[in-house]
Write a protein that holds these residues in place. Structure first.
Motif, mmCIF file in Angstrom:
data_model
loop_
_atom_site.group_PDB
_atom_site.id
_atom_site.type_symbol
_atom_site.label_atom_id
_atom_site.label_comp_id
_atom_site.label_asym_id
_atom_site.label_seq_id
_atom_site.Cartn_x
_atom_site.Cartn_y
_atom_site.Cartn_z
ATOM 1 N N SER A 96 0.586 -1.174 0.074
ATOM 2 C CA SER A 96 0.237 -0.034 -0.435
ATOM 3 C C SER A 96 0.681 1.333 -0.156
ATOM 4 O O SER A 96 0.092 1.943 -0.456
ATOM 5 C CB SER A 96 -1.160 0.136 0.872
ATOM 6 O OG SER A 96 -0.162 -0.090 2.395
ATOM 7 N N ALA A 97 1.906 1.423 0.666
ATOM 8 C CA ALA A 97 2.664 2.506 0.356
ATOM 9 C C ALA A 97 3.716 2.589 -0.952
ATOM 10 O O ALA A 97 3.691 3.912 -0.987
ATOM 11 C CB ALA A 97 4.026 1.944 1.668
ATOM 12 N N LEU A 99 2.160 1.840 -3.811
ATOM 13 C CA LEU A 99 0.869 2.402 -4.530
ATOM 14 C C LEU A 99 0.933 4.115 -4.115
ATOM 15 O O LEU A 99 -0.076 4.479 -4.900
ATOM 16 C CB LEU A 99 -0.145 1.353 -4.653
ATOM 17 C CG LEU A 99 0.244 -0.362 -5.351
ATOM 18 C CD1 LEU A 99 -0.897 -1.415 -4.614
ATOM 19 C CD2 LEU A 99 0.185 -0.109 -6.857
ATOM 20 N N GLY A 100 1.295 3.756 -2.984
ATOM 21 C CA GLY A 100 0.172 5.514 -2.949
ATOM 22 C C GLY A 100 -0.734 5.472 -1.827
ATOM 23 O O GLY A 100 -1.335 6.796 -2.140
ATOM 24 N N THR A 103 -3.041 4.463 4.254
ATOM 25 C CA THR A 103 -2.968 3.680 5.039
ATOM 26 C C THR A 103 -4.543 3.163 5.357
ATOM 27 O O THR A 103 -5.166 3.732 5.728
ATOM 28 C CB THR A 103 -1.883 3.308 6.035
ATOM 29 O OG1 THR A 103 -2.689 4.547 6.714
ATOM 30 C CG2 THR A 103 -1.054 3.967 5.416
#
Length: 116
Positions: A96-97, A99-100, A103
């Protein structure tokens, strides 16, 4: 003055050098001590203590085997599953970090605990 004449001066008449039949004083004392009731009771107590110790070690070994087997069957799989879940959560956080994406929100039980 010879050694045999001086040693016979202190001995009792009729006894000779060795006492009764060539048996020495030390031999007579040790045989009377080993045949005493106190020594017999000591041997019995030592045998009973050895028996109790053997039974205690055997039961302790059985208890240790049961505890070890229980740990292997119940606890180790739980630890492995918790480790897998933690690794999966970390992997999702990393993805997730990258892919932007924002969170993930905290689980509901964590939010309920902080709102009180």
């Amino acid at each position: 003055m010879s050694s045999s004449s001086s040693s016979r001066k202190g001995s009792l008449p009729g006894r000779g050098d060795g006492g009764g039949g060539g048996e020495g004083v030390l031999s007579r004392v040790s045989s009377s001590v080993s045949q005493s009731a106190i020594v017999a009771r000591g041997r019995i107590a030592a045998a009973e203590a050895a028996t109790v110790t053997k039974k205690l070690l055997r039961s302790t070994g059985k208890a240790a085997w049961i505890a070890g087997t229980t740990f292997l069957i119940l606890i180790v799989p739980l630890i492995i599953e918790m480790d897998r879940e933690q690794q999966l959560n970390e992997l999702e956080m990393q993805q997730s970090a990258l892919l932007g994406a924002p969170t993930a929100p905290p689980p509901p039980y964590a939010a309920a605990a902080t709102s009180k």
